[in-house]
Motif scaffolding. Structure first.
Motif, mmCIF file in Angstrom:
data_model
loop_
_atom_site.group_PDB
_atom_site.id
_atom_site.type_symbol
_atom_site.label_atom_id
_atom_site.label_comp_id
_atom_site.label_asym_id
_atom_site.label_seq_id
_atom_site.Cartn_x
_atom_site.Cartn_y
_atom_site.Cartn_z
ATOM 1 N N UNK A 279 0.834 -1.210 0.000
ATOM 2 C CA UNK A 279 0.000 0.000 0.000
ATOM 3 C C UNK A 279 0.866 1.256 0.000
ATOM 4 N N UNK A 280 2.163 1.104 0.311
ATOM 5 C CA UNK A 280 3.044 2.275 0.278
ATOM 6 C C UNK A 280 4.404 1.854 -0.287
ATOM 7 N N UNK A 281 4.670 2.221 -1.553
ATOM 8 C CA UNK A 281 5.930 1.805 -2.173
ATOM 9 C C UNK A 281 7.122 2.679 -1.744
ATOM 10 N N UNK A 282 6.864 3.749 -0.987
ATOM 11 C CA UNK A 282 7.930 4.708 -0.674
ATOM 12 C C UNK A 282 8.591 4.502 0.684
ATOM 13 N N UNK A 283 8.165 3.457 1.403
ATOM 14 C CA UNK A 283 8.792 3.201 2.713
ATOM 15 C C UNK A 283 9.539 1.867 2.619
ATOM 16 N N UNK A 284 10.443 1.545 3.597
ATOM 17 C CA UNK A 284 11.143 0.252 3.545
ATOM 18 C C UNK A 284 10.154 -0.900 3.352
#
Ligand SMILES: Cc1cc2nc3c(=O)[nH]c(=O)nc-3n(C[C@H](O)[C@H](O)[C@H](O)COP(=O)(O)OP(=O)(O)OC[C@H]3O[C@@H](n4cnc5c(N)ncnc54)[C@H](O)[C@@H]3O)c2cc1C
Length: 378
Positions: A172-177
């Protein structure tokens, strides 16, 4: 741990034996559809008799059985040669995950039909490029109004062809580890956007499938454990898979070993000291497995959920089942290598044991790091 039965446990066992004698599971039918229908009917009957979720707490419709009663339950099912219930993934993985992470509404809505086998569950974790390294998965879920739109591909999804709900982990969030950007959803399989394609295994059966998900919709209330928390929720499912299923399967292992000893005695193969030696080794391993599985259950009783020790049970089980079925091929001879014969099925099916539910290499890493406290591999 005291392994002798108390008065109450003996009464529990006798009541169950009586029920099983009055409600025998019957012969396993031929063919995948018939086999599945048989296992679903078996679970319905267990449910009607109040035996579907013995290890589930009473508040969730279970019997609230103690550790020892749960062990007795599995062993008696083994004695009665009962099959795995059709909704095994719901009973052993999905339900317990919801009990830890689900909201009250989710538990009320989803737990009862798991027990009654009205709604079957499957596990949509693995992808073509994400198996052992589950956190590398690429299936995407983006917010859309008061829900989510999901696209991606899953693979090896056991029982998807029969399932209503899929435990689906998506990014759901590609921008976090990578471990932090995941969310655990419950996806309705009954929508056009979800296509299920069977994959035929070495046994000739198609137990698992590819799942093609193209803009499937999932409402917000089907997020389990919060957005971005999918990794932790998935670990709960995996630990239950290794400990819970391991317990059930060690009972099946004992059945197979007893059958093999009987056949070896009947054919005279038992007189060969090399066969007797291997059977003795299998007996010791099966006993160790049984006792280690008991330890796993006591961890659940103590801490509310299984610990990393379940990885040891699953590793030992897969290793022993492969050794046993290999020995069966030597003892039984060509019959065990003939397609359609029960031993041939067991031999071929056992190949996947060291892959499904976590590969042996991964389980060894977990035992090394989290049970023995050895330094991390990387
Ligand atoms: C019968 C069966 C049923 C299954 N059912 C389901 C299901 O219902 N749902 C689902 O989501 N998945 C299911 N799976 C998939 C299963 O979980 C994966 O196959 C498994 O996690 C391994 O992933 P992979 O196949 O991508 O192999 P990979 O992860 O690509 O591994 C390939 C090889 O590399 C080794 N390896 C990888 N990483 C490491 C490491 N860090 N250290 C040492 N060695 C490593 C592995 O041990 C393996 O030998 C099923 C698999 C089988 C066989």
């Amino acid at each position: 741990m005291d392994l002798s039965y108390t008065e109450r446990e003996r009464a529990f066992r006798d009541e169950l034996r009586e029920w099983l004698a009055a409600n025998p599971p019957g012969e396993r039918p031929q063919g995948e559809e018939a086999d599945y229908a048989w296992r679903r009917d078996w679970q319905r009957r267990l449910h009607e008799g109040g035996w579907a979720g013995v290890h589930w707490p009473v508040e969730y419709g279970g019997r609230g059985a103690s550790l020892m009663e749960t062990a007795i339950f599995f062993e008696e099912l083994g004695r009665a040669r009962a099959p795995l219930p059709a909704n095994v993934l719901g009973l052993l993985l999905g339900g317990p995950t919801l009990m830890v992470w689900g909201t009250e509404e989710q538990k009320d809505r989803y737990l009862p039909p798991i027990l009654s086998a009205q709604e079957i569950w499957c596990q949509g974790f693995s992808e073509p490029d994400a198996g052992s390294d589950l956190a590398a998965l690429k299936t995407r879920a983006r917010r859309d109004g008061d829900g989510w739109v999901v696209s991606g591909q899953k693979v090896w999804t056991s029982g998807a062809q029969f399932s209503k709900w899929c435990m689906l982990v998506a990014r759901t969030d590609p921008d976090v580890p990578k471990h932090k950007g995941l969310t655990y959803f419950l996806m309705d399989m009954e929508q056009e956007a979800v296509q299920v394609r069977p994959l035929v295994q070495i046994t000739g059966e198609a137990d698992f499938n590819e799942l093609f998900v193209e803009e499937a919709r999932i409402p917000d209330e089907n997020v389990i454990g919060g957005v971005g928390n999918g990794w932790k929720v998935a670990l709960t499912t995996l630990m239950n898979e290794r400990a819970g299923l391991g317990f059930f399967l060690q009972v099946r292992l004992r059945q197979l070993l007893d059958e093999l000893v009987e056949q070896a005695a009947a054919s005279g193969a038992l007189d060969d000291p090399r066969v007797a030696d291997r059977l003795g080794d299998l007996h010791v391993r099966t006993e160790i497995l049984r006792l280690t599985a008991y330890r796993g259950l006591s961890a659940i009783e103590q801490y509310g959920q299984p610990g990393p020790e379940g990885s040891l049970v699953k590793w030992l089980w897969s290793d022993t089942n492969q050794m046993l079925t290999q020995l069966a091929a030597d003892v039984v001879g060509p019959e065990a290598l003939t397609a359609g014969r029960p031993w041939a099925y067991e031999l071929l099916r056992a190949r996947g044991n060291s892959i499904e539910g976590g590969t042996t290499e991964i389980l060894k890493n977990i035992v090394a790091e989290r049970v023995l406290g050895l330094p991390r591999a990387r």
